[in-house]
Design an enzyme around this catalytic site. Structure first.
Site, mmCIF file in Angstrom:
data_model
loop_
_atom_site.group_PDB
_atom_site.id
_atom_site.type_symbol
_atom_site.label_atom_id
_atom_site.label_comp_id
_atom_site.label_asym_id
_atom_site.label_seq_id
_atom_site.Cartn_x
_atom_site.Cartn_y
_atom_site.Cartn_z
ATOM 1 N N ASP A 24 0.840 -1.191 0.000
ATOM 2 C CA ASP A 24 0.000 0.000 0.000
ATOM 3 C C ASP A 24 0.880 1.248 0.000
ATOM 4 O O ASP A 24 1.914 1.289 0.675
ATOM 5 C CB ASP A 24 -0.901 -0.010 1.244
ATOM 6 C CG ASP A 24 -2.012 1.007 1.169
ATOM 7 O OD1 ASP A 24 -2.873 0.875 0.288
ATOM 8 O OD2 ASP A 24 -2.008 1.932 1.997
ATOM 9 N N GLU A 62 1.111 -0.466 -5.045
ATOM 10 C CA GLU A 62 0.211 0.652 -5.304
ATOM 11 C C GLU A 62 1.142 1.845 -5.503
ATOM 12 O O GLU A 62 1.698 2.365 -4.531
ATOM 13 C CB GLU A 62 -0.738 0.886 -4.130
ATOM 14 C CG GLU A 62 -1.713 2.019 -4.386
ATOM 15 C CD GLU A 62 -2.491 2.413 -3.125
ATOM 16 O OE1 GLU A 62 -3.679 2.731 -3.260
ATOM 17 O OE2 GLU A 62 -1.911 2.406 -2.028
#
Length: 385
Positions: free
Chosen positions: A7, A43
């Protein structure tokens, strides 16, 4: 463990000079004897300075491709909405959509040294994690039913969540009441668009990412930031309704086609097709007349039809060339199949997203559900055959 999805992964590669693909931590990850052999998915953005880094991570990282998300949404949803409201013929055209269908080499070859052979790269199309929806943002159903976020239940006065949804409600914001005379027509259009988006996702070069519930029409009722909702807003409804099962059947068929045709999983970026020596590493583009796309057509924002040829694996017995025809036009559109020197012979329609289910294709000559089209024949997109 299959691997890791990082993330806000730009944070991992930033130092006092900004993001670096050769940051010591990223180098340590991709050279680690265990980690380098598992799936590494980034990401590729965060909220820091220079936070958007899609395409800039080192191999063997794969990355969420937000350009794929935005361009596919624009073609099937936002541009269509703008055309219907303004009456203008077009906004975006097909150029960006073609780039995403071909694997987004514009983004994932940036680190290549000069002199590599055509189609070769330090990275592969699978580095592009193609997606249209994720855990943040609208579900696929809501992309077709809402144009504004409806996050009041989150307790932040609807200020949270993105306002850049690139969605199209097809004539009505949200769900239509049962007695609305427009309901059947609008709901049919929404389902048709959802099927076309799913086909674009699952037939594109790269690694497709499908959000849980999109294969059965899950809705969050316009909430595009349901991080704080552990209730019916964010849950998946597993009841086997007729509509959910028909959409699921379409996804099953798309996954079957992807599995049966290795050219859809090409390990290298694609080269322009040579009609005299076709192979699975090539790609060709045509317009609705069956002619190869000309330069001015790529530049035309009013163009809403695109035909993609993905040749079969050369020399493989039983291998089939694939022709993917996409139309973002509001009305039924005639498309002529390419003629010589491109592949000839009768063509079979394997899937038609104008139909509610793959089972709605009429029976073929040997009992399979296929429609046969003569060489150079015409197919009509947007209505059932």
């Amino acid at each position: 463990m299959d691997g890791f999805r990082f993330d806000l992964a730009t944070t991992l590669g930033r130092d006092d000079r900004g993001f670096r693909a050769d940051h010591p931590l990223l180098r340590a990850i991709v050279t680690d004897p265990v980690l380098r052999d598992v799936k590494l998915i980034a990401e590729p953005w965060d909220v820091g300075t220079g936070g958007w880094q899609t395409g800039n991570f080192p191999a063997p990282f794969a990355e969420w491709n937000d350009a794929f998300r935005d361009d596919v949404r624009a073609f099937w949803l936002a541009d269509r909405a703008a055309r219907e409201r303004t009456g203008e013929p077009g906004i975006g055209g097909v150029r960006d959509l073609a780039t995403r269908l071909a694997g987004s080499s514009d983004m994932f070859t940036r680190q290549d040294p000069p002199g590599l052979p055509e189609g070769r790269s330090l990275r592969s199309p699978w580095a592009s994690i193609n997606y249209v929806t994720a855990h943040d943002g609208f579900t696929l159903r809501d992309l077709t039913a809402y144009e504004s976020k409806h996050n009041e239940a989150n307790g932040e006065d609807n200020r949270d969540g993105t306002s850049d949804n690139r969605s199209f409600h097809h004539g009505h914001e949200g769900e239509l009441p049962p007695g609305d005379p427009r309901r059947e027509e609008i709901e049919a259009a929404r389902r048709r668009t959802a099927r076309s988006v799913l086909a674009t996702l699952l037939l594109a070069s790269g690694t497709p990412m499908l959000t849980a519930g999109d294969e059965r029409g899950r809705t969050q009722h316009g909430n595009n930031n349901a991080y704080c909702q552990d209730n019916e807003i964010s849950w998946v409804d597993w009841r086997r309704t007729a509509a959910a099962e028909r959409l699921r059947a379409t996804v099953v068929r798309l996954l079957q086609l992807r599995g049966e045709h290795p050219q859809l999983r090409a390990p290298h970026f694609l080269r322009p097709a040579d009609p005299e020596q076709l192979d699975a590493g090539q790609i060709a583009w045509f317009d609705e007349t069956g002619a190869p796309m000309a330069h001015e057509e790529w530049m035309d924002p009013a163009r809403h039809v695109l035909v993609m040829l993905r040749p079969a694996v050369h020399g493989r017995e039983g291998a089939e060339h694939l022709l993917v025809i996409l139309s973002g036009a509001a009305e039924p559109t005639e498309v002529r199949l390419p003629e010589a020197p491109w592949p000839q012979g009768a063509a079979k329609v394997l899937l038609d997203t104008a139909l509610e289910s793959p089972e709605d294709l009429p029976p073929g000559p040997v009992g399979d559900r296929t429609v046969t089209v003569a060489p150079g024949g015409v197919v009509v997109l947007g209505i059932a055959p």
